[in-house]
Enzyme design. Structure first.
Site, short mmCIF file in Angstrom:
data_model
loop_
_atom_site.label_atom_id
_atom_site.label_comp_id
_atom_site.label_asym_id
_atom_site.label_seq_id
_atom_site.Cartn_x
_atom_site.Cartn_y
_atom_site.Cartn_z
N HIS A 40 -2.11 7.40 7.55
CA HIS A 40 -1.14 8.31 6.90
C HIS A 40 -1.81 9.61 6.48
O HIS A 40 -1.22 10.69 6.59
CB HIS A 40 -0.54 7.66 5.65
CG HIS A 40 0.58 6.71 5.91
ND1 HIS A 40 1.78 7.07 6.50
CD2 HIS A 40 0.71 5.39 5.61
CE1 HIS A 40 2.57 6.03 6.57
NE2 HIS A 40 1.96 4.98 6.03
N GLN A 43 2.87 9.92 1.96
CA GLN A 43 4.23 9.35 1.96
C GLN A 43 5.09 9.86 0.82
O GLN A 43 6.31 9.79 0.89
CB GLN A 43 4.16 7.81 1.89
CG GLN A 43 3.59 7.18 3.15
CD GLN A 43 3.45 5.69 3.00
OE1 GLN A 43 2.49 5.21 2.41
NE2 GLN A 43 4.41 4.93 3.51
N GLY A 62 0.83 -1.19 0.00
CA GLY A 62 0.00 0.00 0.00
C GLY A 62 0.87 1.24 0.00
O GLY A 62 2.07 1.17 0.31
N HIS A 95 -4.26 1.38 7.84
CA HIS A 95 -2.88 1.88 7.92
C HIS A 95 -2.71 3.08 6.98
O HIS A 95 -2.14 4.11 7.37
CB HIS A 95 -1.93 0.73 7.55
CG HIS A 95 -0.49 1.09 7.44
ND1 HIS A 95 0.48 0.61 8.31
CD2 HIS A 95 0.18 1.87 6.55
CE1 HIS A 95 1.65 1.10 7.95
NE2 HIS A 95 1.51 1.85 6.88
N GLU A 96 -3.23 2.95 5.75
CA GLU A 96 -3.08 4.05 4.76
C GLU A 96 -3.91 5.27 5.16
O GLU A 96 -3.46 6.41 5.00
CB GLU A 96 -3.49 3.59 3.35
CG GLU A 96 -2.79 2.36 2.80
CD GLU A 96 -1.29 2.38 2.94
OE1 GLU A 96 -0.70 3.47 3.08
OE2 GLU A 96 -0.69 1.29 2.94
N CYS A 126 6.11 -0.45 7.43
CA CYS A 126 5.75 0.77 6.70
C CYS A 126 6.94 1.22 5.86
O CYS A 126 8.07 1.24 6.35
CB CYS A 126 5.36 1.87 7.68
SG CYS A 126 4.86 3.40 6.89
N LEU A 127 6.68 1.58 4.62
CA LEU A 127 7.76 2.05 3.75
C LEU A 127 8.39 3.33 4.28
O LEU A 127 9.53 3.65 3.93
CB LEU A 127 7.22 2.27 2.33
CG LEU A 127 6.72 1.00 1.61
CD1 LEU A 127 6.04 1.37 0.30
CD2 LEU A 127 7.85 0.02 1.38
O1 GNR Z 1 4.11 -2.66 2.59
C1 GNR Z 1 3.44 -2.54 3.61
N1 GNR Z 1 3.12 -3.63 4.33
C2 GNR Z 1 2.23 -3.62 5.40
C3 GNR Z 1 2.18 -4.74 6.22
C4 GNR Z 1 1.29 -4.79 7.27
C5 GNR Z 1 0.44 -3.74 7.50
C6 GNR Z 1 0.47 -2.62 6.69
C7 GNR Z 1 1.36 -2.56 5.65
S1 GNR Z 1 1.37 -1.16 4.61
C8 GNR Z 1 3.03 -1.19 4.06
C9 GNR Z 1 3.26 -0.13 3.00
C10 GNR Z 1 3.08 1.23 3.60
O2 GNR Z 1 3.90 1.77 4.30
N2 GNR Z 1 1.94 1.82 3.39
O3 GNR Z 1 1.69 3.00 3.97
NI NI Z 2 2.85 3.04 5.77
#
Ligand code: GNR
Ligand code: NI
Length: 176
Positions: free
Chosen positions: A137, A51, A46, A133-134, A91-92
């Protein structure tokens, strides 16, 4: 298509609250394409616009096993939620750090696609985790914000160290 730069914790720009998308034009479609390419190249499931330093309410994701089902959610809203699940998240924007986070198990999401058409979906499991999660952000929140201040400080230090090691390695390569 272009690969975009991903901001990393504790960059203050990651705390920006995104504004709703108003124009469903060609530049929005280009942004969706660039974000999708950036997500795939970074091996993420995601990516939120925040980001990549674009403070608009949109996110892309692909939780399919073969990474061939890209999705976009513009101006997303969670209209109902139920249950609980705990998932190990990464998270990236917080590379190399993983922690368990408790979130809703079932959610209903209402959003628009790149043409501006409204759709609604019921999601569960990893797809529901990823959307939540997104969407965090988009209001300037990271998964490390659910950790204690002590643990968050450890994360900050570990990332600082990782960056120093990477910089030193780059320097060594130059010397050789
Ligand atoms: O790549 C991602 N893997 C992930 C694994 C578990 C819960 C959420 C994520 S999102 C993350 C990519 C990211 O940072 N999205 O904002
Ligand atoms: Ni993230």
């Amino acid at each position: 298509m272009a690969k975009l730069n991903i901001l990393e914790f504790p960059d203050p720009r990651l705390t920006t609250v995104a504004k709703p998308v108003e124009n469903f034009d060609e530049s929005l479609k280009k942004l969706v394409q660039d974000m999708t390419q950036t997500m795939y190249e970074a091996n993420g499931i995601g990516l939120a616009a925040t980001q990549v330093n674009v403070h608009k309410r949109l996110l892309v994701l692909d939780v399919s096993a073969d990474q061939n089902q890209p999705r976009v959610y513009i101006n997303p809203e969670i209209t109902s939620q139920a249950g609980e699940q705990t998932h190990e998240e990464g998270c990236l924007s917080v590379p190399g750090i993983y922690a368990s986070v408790k979130r809703a198990e079932n959610i209903t999401v209402k959003a628009r696609d790149a043409d501006g058409n409204v759709f609604e979906e019921q999601l569960e499991g990893l797809h529901a985790v990823c959307i939540q999660h997104e969407m965090d952000h988009l209001v300037g929140r990271l998964f490390v914000d659910y950790l204690s201040p002590l643990k968050r400080n450890m994360v900050r230090k570990k990332l600082e160290k990782q960056r120093k090691v990477a910089a030193k390695e780059a320097e060594d390569h130059l010397v050789i």
